[in-house]
Design a protein around this motif. Structure first.
Motif, PDB file in Angstrom:
ATOM      1  N   VAL A  37       0.836  -1.204   0.000  1.00 10.19           N
ATOM      2  CA  VAL A  37       0.000   0.000   0.000  1.00 10.19           C
ATOM      3  C   VAL A  37       0.872   1.255   0.000  1.00 10.19           C
ATOM      4  O   VAL A  37       0.634   2.201  -0.765  1.00 10.19           O
ATOM      5  CB  VAL A  37      -0.946  -0.001   1.223  1.00 10.19           C
ATOM      6  CG1 VAL A  37      -1.602   1.361   1.419  1.00 10.19           C
ATOM      7  CG2 VAL A  37      -2.001  -1.096   1.072  1.00 10.19           C
ATOM      8  N   GLY A  40       2.525   1.955  -3.209  1.00  8.59           N
ATOM      9  CA  GLY A  40       1.553   2.581  -4.099  1.00  8.59           C
ATOM     10  C   GLY A  40       1.429   4.077  -3.847  1.00  8.59           C
ATOM     11  O   GLY A  40       1.310   4.867  -4.789  1.00  8.59           O
TER      12      GLY A  40
ATOM     13  N   VAL C  37      -2.115   1.967  -8.082  1.00 10.37           N
ATOM     14  CA  VAL C  37      -2.248   2.836  -6.909  1.00 10.37           C
ATOM     15  C   VAL C  37      -3.638   2.678  -6.287  1.00 10.37           C
ATOM     16  O   VAL C  37      -3.785   2.546  -5.059  1.00 10.37           O
ATOM     17  CB  VAL C  37      -1.989   4.309  -7.302  1.00 10.37           C
ATOM     18  CG1 VAL C  37      -2.417   5.260  -6.183  1.00 10.37           C
ATOM     19  CG2 VAL C  37      -0.511   4.517  -7.646  1.00 10.37           C
ATOM     20  N   ALA C  39      -5.752   0.147  -6.605  1.00 10.95           N
ATOM     21  CA  ALA C  39      -5.880  -1.199  -6.017  1.00 10.95           C
ATOM     22  C   ALA C  39      -5.243  -1.217  -4.633  1.00 10.95           C
ATOM     23  O   ALA C  39      -5.745  -1.878  -3.713  1.00 10.95           O
ATOM     24  CB  ALA C  39      -5.247  -2.242  -6.936  1.00 10.95           C
ATOM     25  N   GLY C  40      -4.146  -0.471  -4.470  1.00 13.41           N
ATOM     26  CA  GLY C  40      -3.514  -0.347  -3.157  1.00 13.41           C
ATOM     27  C   GLY C  40      -4.431   0.363  -2.165  1.00 13.41           C
ATOM     28  O   GLY C  40      -4.482  -0.004  -0.986  1.00 13.41           O
ATOM     29  N   GLU C  41      -5.150   1.382  -2.633  1.00  9.39           N
ATOM     30  CA  GLU C  41      -6.059   2.102  -1.731  1.00  9.39           C
ATOM     31  C   GLU C  41      -7.218   1.211  -1.289  1.00  9.39           C
ATOM     32  O   GLU C  41      -7.695   1.322  -0.157  1.00  9.39           O
ATOM     33  CB  GLU C  41      -6.559   3.381  -2.402  1.00  9.39           C
ATOM     34  CG  GLU C  41      -5.412   4.381  -2.579  1.00  9.39           C
ATOM     35  CD  GLU C  41      -5.847   5.743  -3.100  1.00  9.39           C
ATOM     36  OE1 GLU C  41      -7.057   6.003  -3.198  1.00  9.39           O
ATOM     37  OE2 GLU C  41      -4.957   6.555  -3.412  1.00  9.39           O
ATOM     38  N   LEU C  42      -7.662   0.330  -2.171  1.00  8.14           N
ATOM     39  CA  LEU C  42      -8.703  -0.633  -1.777  1.00  8.14           C
ATOM     40  C   LEU C  42      -8.147  -1.606  -0.730  1.00  8.14           C
ATOM     41  O   LEU C  42      -8.788  -1.883   0.286  1.00  8.14           O
ATOM     42  CB  LEU C  42      -9.200  -1.404  -3.009  1.00  8.14           C
ATOM     43  CG  LEU C  42     -10.312  -2.426  -2.762  1.00  8.14           C
ATOM     44  CD1 LEU C  42     -11.572  -1.761  -2.208  1.00  8.14           C
ATOM     45  CD2 LEU C  42     -10.645  -3.181  -4.047  1.00  8.14           C
ATOM     46  N   LEU C  43      -6.942  -2.083  -0.963  1.00  6.75           N
ATOM     47  CA  LEU C  43      -6.304  -3.006  -0.009  1.00  6.75           C
ATOM     48  C   LEU C  43      -6.082  -2.347   1.346  1.00  6.75           C
ATOM     49  O   LEU C  43      -6.177  -2.999   2.394  1.00  6.75           O
ATOM     50  CB  LEU C  43      -4.965  -3.498  -0.594  1.00  6.75           C
ATOM     51  CG  LEU C  43      -4.142  -4.433   0.275  1.00  6.75           C
ATOM     52  CD1 LEU C  43      -4.910  -5.703   0.644  1.00  6.75           C
ATOM     53  CD2 LEU C  43      -2.836  -4.796  -0.436  1.00  6.75           C
ATOM     54  N   GLU C  44      -5.799  -1.035   1.323  1.00  5.34           N
ATOM     55  CA  GLU C  44      -5.521  -0.304   2.568  1.00  5.34           C
ATOM     56  C   GLU C  44      -6.667  -0.449   3.571  1.00  5.34           C
ATOM     57  O   GLU C  44      -6.438  -0.511   4.783  1.00  5.34           O
ATOM     58  CB  GLU C  44      -5.278   1.180   2.250  1.00  5.34           C
ATOM     59  CG  GLU C  44      -4.762   1.969   3.445  1.00  5.34           C
ATOM     60  CD  GLU C  44      -4.515   3.433   3.117  1.00  5.34           C
ATOM     61  OE1 GLU C  44      -5.030   3.911   2.097  1.00  5.34           O
ATOM     62  OE2 GLU C  44      -3.813   4.099   3.906  1.00  5.34           O
TER      63      GLU C  44
ATOM     64  N   ALA D  32      -8.776  -8.583  -2.247  1.00  7.05           N
ATOM     65  CA  ALA D  32      -8.208  -7.236  -2.385  1.00  7.05           C
ATOM     66  C   ALA D  32      -6.693  -7.321  -2.560  1.00  7.05           C
ATOM     67  O   ALA D  32      -6.104  -6.576  -3.358  1.00  7.05           O
ATOM     68  CB  ALA D  32      -8.563  -6.377  -1.173  1.00  7.05           C
ATOM     69  N   LEU D  35      -6.015  -8.692  -6.130  1.00 11.29           N
ATOM     70  CA  LEU D  35      -6.270  -7.620  -7.107  1.00 11.29           C
ATOM     71  C   LEU D  35      -5.065  -6.686  -7.192  1.00 11.29           C
ATOM     72  O   LEU D  35      -4.612  -6.332  -8.288  1.00 11.29           O
ATOM     73  CB  LEU D  35      -7.523  -6.842  -6.677  1.00 11.29           C
ATOM     74  CG  LEU D  35      -7.846  -5.563  -7.431  1.00 11.29           C
ATOM     75  CD1 LEU D  35      -8.123  -5.849  -8.906  1.00 11.29           C
ATOM     76  CD2 LEU D  35      -9.062  -4.880  -6.809  1.00 11.29           C
ATOM     77  N   SER D  36      -4.537  -6.318  -6.044  1.00 11.94           N
ATOM     78  CA  SER D  36      -3.382  -5.420  -6.009  1.00 11.94           C
ATOM     79  C   SER D  36      -2.152  -6.087  -6.634  1.00 11.94           C
ATOM     80  O   SER D  36      -1.396  -5.453  -7.379  1.00 11.94           O
ATOM     81  CB  SER D  36      -3.120  -5.022  -4.558  1.00 11.94           C
ATOM     82  OG  SER D  36      -2.000  -4.190  -4.466  1.00 11.94           O
TER      83      SER D  36
END
Lengths: 106, 106, 106, 106
Positions: A37, A40, C37, C39-44, D32, D35-36
């Protein structure tokens, strides 16, 4: 000069998390996710920049601060991940460079 | 013990890339992208593991090797990025820890 | 029900960007970075959650809104990327599922 | 024309995973993360390319195949994530475009 080595920084991060009771969250899987994250977030600074704009990113004080801040976050999670799994990051990189010197001869 | 400091590893990586003519590719934007890609490869090892499986990832020799290899790649691109933008990674992290000690008091 | 197909959404995104003069930024490389980027925010949203907490993420209205917002961002950049490189995303996925049906027989 | 809508593709992916007993792995958090990871693999294709090289990426058959393959993977995990959390991806994007039309007036 203090805190310039991997070991010192890893210890400081461990103490910081322990003092706040954050260890239960710092599992290898969570730290690998957090590292991704933050990487990113570093990339986000550059995503719409031309190569020329990206090359002078540090000339802008706000962007320069953001770059240093995201570098710190990436490094923090990388070191905390290494602590969690018992990997010596500098030794891992030195070993990789040695493998790459054979893999990509000059 | 050699190559245990940030400065030494950054210098080795710079020499390695220079000897192979790779500097033109090592722009800040490309290195930020590569760092993010490698962080994703580290996360990939953990993506389907339960927290329990992830906690013992280093007990499997193949996975342990892969973890060390991806840690090396992440660290390599982070250090090369820092060289490209002129950021001292250890100083950036030390400064961030100090800000966080104020932001998250015990 | 409108805007439920890939083609319609891709066209709306193209019109939106064109009306704001954003096309020069929407290169394949930039859009691939932006996709990563986001996708990283979703993972966050999930990075510190236990599997149990993650399973009920939509029960919290604020988190639910954030999840839908990040899904929209990921999908937007994926569709804009597909427009930029001329890939039909639904056809690419249908073809991949067919390959996977052979690769992973029941 | 088959499988061109979100609903149809989501159903096919659900059936595919169910037939192989993969549902236990397909938690929101794992999807998630996946996906990342896949978004990173798409970015990897572009990481060392100049903007000019990136613009003609589909002229190379091998790279074009890889792009379509990674687009499929990103879309697959995005749709599976949406199934897992009960989000309608097309509706989420339509709502976001409407918010952005207000946020970024022409």
């Amino acid at each position: 000069m203090t805190d310039k080595t991997f070991d010192e920084l890893q210890q400081r991060l461990t103490d910081f998390a322990a003092a706040r009771g954050w260890e239960p969250f710092h599992t290898p899987k969570n730290l690998a996710a957090a590292l991704s994250v933050e990487a990113g977030e570093l990339l986000e600074i550059f995503q719409w920049l031309t190569p020329e704009q990206a090359a002078t990113v540090m000339a802008d004080p706000d962007r320069a601060h953001r770059v240093r801040d995201e570098v710190a976050d990436v490094l923090a999670y990388l070191l905390q991940f290494c602590t969690a799994v018992g990997v010596d990051p500098a030794a891992a990189l030195a070993a990789k460079i040695e493998r790459n010197e054979i893999r990509f001869p000059i």
